[in-house]
Design an enzyme around this catalytic site. Sequence first.
Site, short mmCIF file in Angstrom:
data_model
loop_
_atom_site.label_atom_id
_atom_site.label_comp_id
_atom_site.label_asym_id
_atom_site.label_seq_id
_atom_site.Cartn_x
_atom_site.Cartn_y
_atom_site.Cartn_z
CE LYS A 5 -0.60 -0.10 5.05
NZ LYS A 5 -1.59 -0.16 6.15
CE1 TYR A 13 13.34 31.71 1.16
CE2 TYR A 13 13.66 29.34 1.05
CZ TYR A 13 13.22 30.51 0.48
OH TYR A 13 12.64 30.49 -0.76
#
Length: 367
Positions: free
Chosen positions: A42, A254
């Site tokens: 899955k 940043y």
Amino acid sequence: MAWGTIPLVEARAWVEVDLLALRANWNLLRARAKGEVIPVLKADAYGHGALPLARFLGSLGAKRVAVATVGEGRALRQGGVEGEVLLLGSLHPLEAEEALRWNLVPSLSTLEAAQALAERARALGLTPKAHLKVDTGMRRVGFPWEEAREALQAVEALGVRVEGVYSHLATAGEDAAFVEVQRARFQKVREALGEGYFYHLENSYGLLLHGGENVRVGLALYGLVPGFGLKPILRLLARPTLVKRLRAGDRVGYGGEYLAQGGEWLATLPVGYADGLPRGAVRFVRGPGGELLPVAGRISMDQTTVLLPEPLPLEAVFEVLSPDFGPTGLLAWAEARGTIPYEVAVHLSRRLPRVYRHGEEVREVLD
């Protein structure tokens, strides 16, 4: 499965899956299990690529695989997977026809879903088959274990052929006492229903710690459990797009969190949190020689900057995520994030090409 050396279309960054390591994990798990081992594929095999792994595991003898949704099962069928595909969880009545059309084996937790499956099967001229999910303590889905016999009779009375019966362990690897409670309850279910059904209960930790008969494995299959001889099968590789020398006072990224002392070499790698790197949790990457290189500044959406001891060419390959249990492995990323390896693995972006290595041979899969 045909193999060859296929050049990378995306030379910047890619995910590599080691099929020889997967085979070794598979063989170890099969040796531990007393019955059948069911690969859980899955969420695109937890980021590893469901279709290529389904094909490979089929070649190793896997009789069936398990996924979570009808869409995941359909994708395997469209990719040519012919073995049994079990839908885990609980079938929704609205999914019944699609499950039948793609020859998927649903899990039933409600009579409403069983009725829908039976009705759509009659309309299509098919014989519906399913596994019965019983709740022995997880409390998510499944018929109450005390009512398993009544549930089975009601489902079979609708014309559904129940081939398997299963439950799921809630505390394997955490609370061994409750594991035994669930195993005792599941044994009572088996006694009430009798033989003739395919029973499965254990998951990865259940098998590794407690043993088991028929088992469903994901975490262990992908080698994400330390201490049992299993090996992680996935790594993330990248080539730098820029290598430069910093001057004293240069601020990186940043917020300018990294302040250069002057003279450091910096490499920019074209991967970031959009590719699945957990922001704030990735502290190091491995250089071409296996050396640990510290991340400098914040990880951006598409880029990560690391410090180098010396300049390197743009052809150099860095191991951003390593197939081990060290500081650059999935387990370390997960622990730094306060989560589990599964969550980190499923967030690895599909924009990263998947490359499947079988010894020295590789095959690139972009879809």
